[in-house]
Each structure stands twice: as C-alpha cells, then as structure tokens.
Design a protein around this motif. Sequence first.
Motif, PDB file in Angstrom:
ATOM      1  N   ASP A   1      15.666  11.177  35.724  1.00 51.96           N
ATOM      2  CA  ASP A   1      15.869  10.799  37.114  1.00 51.96           C
ATOM      3  C   ASP A   1      17.048  11.612  37.648  1.00 51.96           C
ATOM      4  O   ASP A   1      17.765  12.257  36.876  1.00 51.96           O
ATOM      5  CB  ASP A   1      16.146   9.298  37.229  1.00 51.96           C
ATOM      6  CG  ASP A   1      15.736   8.760  38.586  1.00 51.96           C
ATOM      7  OD1 ASP A   1      15.505   9.572  39.501  1.00 51.96           O
ATOM      8  OD2 ASP A   1      15.651   7.528  38.725  1.00 51.96           O
ATOM      9  N   ARG A   2      17.237  11.586  38.950  1.00 52.34           N
ATOM     10  CA  ARG A   2      18.345  12.333  39.543  1.00 52.34           C
ATOM     11  C   ARG A   2      19.455  11.366  39.962  1.00 52.34           C
ATOM     12  O   ARG A   2      19.192  10.315  40.530  1.00 52.34           O
ATOM     13  CB  ARG A   2      17.861  13.134  40.756  1.00 52.34           C
ATOM     14  CG  ARG A   2      16.892  14.246  40.375  1.00 52.34           C
ATOM     15  CD  ARG A   2      16.609  15.171  41.544  1.00 52.34           C
ATOM     16  NE  ARG A   2      15.657  16.212  41.191  1.00 52.34           N
ATOM     17  CZ  ARG A   2      15.986  17.360  40.592  1.00 52.34           C
ATOM     18  NH1 ARG A   2      17.265  17.600  40.310  1.00 52.34           N
ATOM     19  NH2 ARG A   2      15.065  18.246  40.294  1.00 52.34           N
ATOM     20  N   ASN A   3      20.673  11.771  39.656  1.00 51.49           N
ATOM     21  CA  ASN A   3      21.814  10.953  40.059  1.00 51.49           C
ATOM     22  C   ASN A   3      22.206  11.278  41.495  1.00 51.49           C
ATOM     23  O   ASN A   3      21.502  12.023  42.190  1.00 51.49           O
ATOM     24  CB  ASN A   3      22.992  11.165  39.099  1.00 51.49           C
ATOM     25  CG  ASN A   3      23.428  12.634  39.034  1.00 51.49           C
ATOM     26  OD1 ASN A   3      23.104  13.432  39.908  1.00 51.49           O
ATOM     27  ND2 ASN A   3      24.165  12.972  37.993  1.00 51.49           N
ATOM     28  N   SER A   4      23.313  10.693  41.972  1.00 48.28           N
ATOM     29  CA  SER A   4      23.739  10.890  43.355  1.00 48.28           C
ATOM     30  C   SER A   4      24.059  12.353  43.665  1.00 48.28           C
ATOM     31  O   SER A   4      23.978  12.776  44.822  1.00 48.28           O
ATOM     32  CB  SER A   4      24.974  10.024  43.647  1.00 48.28           C
ATOM     33  OG  SER A   4      26.029  10.325  42.735  1.00 48.28           O
ATOM     34  N   ALA A   5      24.368  13.118  42.612  1.00 46.87           N
ATOM     35  CA  ALA A   5      24.667  14.540  42.809  1.00 46.87           C
ATOM     36  C   ALA A   5      23.420  15.408  42.761  1.00 46.87           C
ATOM     37  O   ALA A   5      23.483  16.623  42.949  1.00 46.87           O
ATOM     38  CB  ALA A   5      25.666  15.006  41.749  1.00 46.87           C
ATOM     39  N   GLY A   6      22.271  14.780  42.498  1.00 49.48           N
ATOM     40  CA  GLY A   6      21.023  15.532  42.445  1.00 49.48           C
ATOM     41  C   GLY A   6      20.721  16.138  41.090  1.00 49.48           C
ATOM     42  O   GLY A   6      19.767  16.913  40.953  1.00 49.48           O
ATOM     43  N   ASN A   7      21.509  15.797  40.085  1.00 48.66           N
ATOM     44  CA  ASN A   7      21.294  16.343  38.748  1.00 48.66           C
ATOM     45  C   ASN A   7      20.364  15.435  37.944  1.00 48.66           C
ATOM     46  O   ASN A   7      20.400  14.208  38.069  1.00 48.66           O
ATOM     47  CB  ASN A   7      22.633  16.495  38.014  1.00 48.66           C
ATOM     48  CG  ASN A   7      23.578  17.428  38.742  1.00 48.66           C
ATOM     49  OD1 ASN A   7      23.155  18.461  39.264  1.00 48.66           O
ATOM     50  ND2 ASN A   7      24.857  17.079  38.775  1.00 48.66           N
ATOM     51  N   LEU A   8      19.536  16.069  37.080  1.00 47.83           N
ATOM     52  CA  LEU A   8      18.640  15.303  36.225  1.00 47.83           C
ATOM     53  C   LEU A   8      19.426  14.622  35.108  1.00 47.83           C
ATOM     54  O   LEU A   8      20.269  15.251  34.456  1.00 47.83           O
ATOM     55  CB  LEU A   8      17.577  16.223  35.616  1.00 47.83           C
ATOM     56  CG  LEU A   8      16.450  16.691  36.545  1.00 47.83           C
ATOM     57  CD1 LEU A   8      15.554  17.690  35.834  1.00 47.83           C
ATOM     58  CD2 LEU A   8      15.626  15.511  37.048  1.00 47.83           C
ATOM     59  N   ILE A   9      19.142  13.356  34.899  1.00 48.20           N
ATOM     60  CA  ILE A   9      19.800  12.613  33.825  1.00 48.20           C
ATOM     61  C   ILE A   9      18.752  11.818  33.050  1.00 48.20           C
ATOM     62  O   ILE A   9      17.699  11.459  33.576  1.00 48.20           O
ATOM     63  CB  ILE A   9      20.861  11.642  34.390  1.00 48.20           C
ATOM     64  CG1 ILE A   9      20.221  10.671  35.389  1.00 48.20           C
ATOM     65  CG2 ILE A   9      22.021  12.400  35.016  1.00 48.20           C
ATOM     66  CD1 ILE A   9      21.157   9.585  35.870  1.00 48.20           C
ATOM     67  N   ASP A  10      19.046  11.577  31.786  1.00 46.76           N
ATOM     68  CA  ASP A  10      18.168  10.748  30.975  1.00 46.76           C
ATOM     69  C   ASP A  10      18.224   9.306  31.465  1.00 46.76           C
ATOM     70  O   ASP A  10      19.295   8.781  31.769  1.00 46.76           O
ATOM     71  CB  ASP A  10      18.595  10.791  29.503  1.00 46.76           C
ATOM     72  CG  ASP A  10      18.380  12.172  28.895  1.00 46.76           C
ATOM     73  OD1 ASP A  10      17.537  12.909  29.418  1.00 46.76           O
ATOM     74  OD2 ASP A  10      19.078  12.500  27.918  1.00 46.76           O
ATOM     75  N   THR A  11      17.058   8.674  31.528  1.00 45.54           N
ATOM     76  CA  THR A  11      17.010   7.273  31.944  1.00 45.54           C
ATOM     77  C   THR A  11      15.851   6.584  31.232  1.00 45.54           C
ATOM     78  O   THR A  11      15.087   7.225  30.509  1.00 45.54           O
ATOM     79  CB  THR A  11      16.845   7.156  33.474  1.00 45.54           C
ATOM     80  OG1 THR A  11      16.938   5.782  33.856  1.00 45.54           O
ATOM     81  CG2 THR A  11      15.500   7.704  33.912  1.00 45.54           C
ATOM     82  N   ILE A  12      15.737   5.291  31.433  1.00 47.77           N
ATOM     83  CA  ILE A  12      14.685   4.502  30.807  1.00 47.77           C
ATOM     84  C   ILE A  12      13.840   3.846  31.894  1.00 47.77           C
ATOM     85  O   ILE A  12      14.367   3.168  32.783  1.00 47.77           O
ATOM     86  CB  ILE A  12      15.262   3.417  29.877  1.00 47.77           C
ATOM     87  CG1 ILE A  12      16.011   4.053  28.703  1.00 47.77           C
ATOM     88  CG2 ILE A  12      14.143   2.528  29.347  1.00 47.77           C
ATOM     89  CD1 ILE A  12      15.131   4.841  27.761  1.00 47.77           C
ATOM     90  N   ASN A  13      12.544   4.079  31.847  1.00 48.42           N
ATOM     91  CA  ASN A  13      11.607   3.432  32.758  1.00 48.42           C
ATOM     92  C   ASN A  13      11.068   2.180  32.065  1.00 48.42           C
ATOM     93  O   ASN A  13      10.268   2.272  31.138  1.00 48.42           O
ATOM     94  CB  ASN A  13      10.467   4.384  33.122  1.00 48.42           C
ATOM     95  CG  ASN A  13       9.513   3.793  34.141  1.00 48.42           C
ATOM     96  OD1 ASN A  13       9.767   2.733  34.711  1.00 48.42           O
ATOM     97  ND2 ASN A  13       8.403   4.480  34.369  1.00 48.42           N
ATOM     98  N   LYS A  14      11.537   1.017  32.485  1.00 53.37           N
ATOM     99  CA  LYS A  14      11.115  -0.234  31.875  1.00 53.37           C
ATOM    100  C   LYS A  14       9.791  -0.685  32.477  1.00 53.37           C
ATOM    101  O   LYS A  14       9.677  -0.839  33.694  1.00 53.37           O
ATOM    102  CB  LYS A  14      12.184  -1.304  32.062  1.00 53.37           C
ATOM    103  CG  LYS A  14      13.488  -0.996  31.316  1.00 53.37           C
ATOM    104  CD  LYS A  14      14.473  -2.150  31.442  1.00 53.37           C
ATOM    105  CE  LYS A  14      15.738  -1.864  30.643  1.00 53.37           C
ATOM    106  NZ  LYS A  14      16.704  -2.988  30.713  1.00 53.37           N
TER     107      LYS A  14
END
Length: 280
Positions: A78-91
């Motif tokens: 997903d993208r954080n507030s800065a627009g960078n891709l970050i690892d996340t979990i889709n529950k």
Amino acid sequence: MKKNFYISNLLIVLLTISCGQNSSEKELNGNWREVENEYSTWHFYPDSIVFKSSGTTLEKTDWNANKSQIKLEIPTFDRNSAGNLIDTINKVQIDYKLSKKKDSLFGTLKNNYCVHEFSILKTKNYNEYLNRKFGIELTLPKRDTIGLKNIDTFYGMKIFMTSENDELIKKTEFSASLNNLENDIKRFKDKLVTHFGPKDFRNERFYLSVYADKKISDSIITVNLDVTFKSDFFLDNEIPRPPGDTIPIRVYRMYSNTENNNLNFRKAKNIKSIANIIYN
C-alpha cells in the motif's frame, strides 16, 4: 521413567490435535468455483488457500474457519502519506453459509478495500461444475488432439445438448431452450463489447461453444444451430452494405480431454454450420 514416557506421548497427541483442522475447516477442503464467474476458483487445502481469477493467482498459507466465518491475512503493498509503497496486511473475513450437502457456499467477503458477495460450487472437475450450474446432465465425448483446435473459451457462448427419454434437450447458458437464441447471442456479444469496447477487433472472435453429450452426433448439432449474422465491416463505412452480407457463426464442439483441464484454452472441433438465419 514410565510416567515421563506417558506424559511425552500425551503432549505429542495434544500437539497433533491442536495443529489439525477442525470439522468446519475439513468441510471446506476441496476445489470450488464461483457461480457468477467461472474463471474464479478457490482451492482449500489443510495448510493453504489458493485463489485464481483471470490469470491472477493468490496463495495464502494461513487460514482458519468456524461454521460461519473464514479468516485469512494477505501480505500486500500500500502507499503511505508520502506516496511510497510499504508492506501491509490485507485482512480478509468471509461470512458464509454452506448448503445441506456441503457442496454450495454463499458468502460475503470483506477486506481492507471492498465488500464482495459471491457463491461457489464444490466440484471435482469443470464438467461437473457445468452440469450443476446449468442443470443438465451430459458426458462429453473423448478424443485425441488430432483435428482439434486450441480456442479461447472467453469468446464462446455456451450451448448444451443432451437427450432424455429419446427427447433432445437443448439450451444456452442464458435460456432453457434455443427459442431465444437471437437475443442470447446479442446478450453475449454485448458482454464482449462492454469488456473490450465497441471498436475492439476481439469482439469479432465470437463463436458458439457446444457442450453436447457423446450420444449427440455432429449432424444433430449442425441442424439445430443454423445461424449466421451480419458482419460489422460496413457499419461505419460510406459504402452501402451489399445484399446477402452475412457470415456464418463459428461453431465448436467441446471434448473431454486431459489437455482440457486448462479452462482458458480448450481443444475443440469446428462444426460446419448452415447459414440461413440472419442475426444483427
């Protein structure tokens, strides 16, 4: 010493039970296919779920279920507030209900992004899925690959033919008979236009995909599918449409072959059609 031995064995048994599946999870094990979208499949295994849809494969090794819910977590980006891709979990949580025979599931999937209602059928193979979804019992003929063509199933409108008590049963994927064939063809072609756009050449790949019982001859298929339609070549052209500007609809007969396990592309035989009905 003997006491320690019994305790060790008891711990092994308890560990095995705790790591095993519960009764609800065991009921879900197997191959499932969505009713509304046959290209979406769910494969439940004791240690994983494999979901496939339109060429996309998603595998998640951790899942659990009770009699009304299925839960899993999907690693994604997903993208954080800065627009960078970050690892996340889709529950993912699926609220579901099984049929009495435990072979139909009705569910509502909720994740981080959407809510999706769906229904799936548990079947051993694609032929069984067709039989159950469209309510027609038939056994496809078997044949080697000689003389068969590799075709893309997405462009074929399904026709079903079988016999019962010496009576020919014939229907389309939309209607319980061939009486509405013209409207069914238009409905299917409109689906292609919606998917690709009105000017896309892939809309011209339309054909009739015949799933006929092995007892049904090619000649019976030909007699019952005497269809053609007007070509679109002159629709946006100042040149007047010539008289009799029609092209026969391509008709392919489907076979039960080991190579036909791939749903997207199947081996089929071209059946000659009789051109005497014009569909716009």
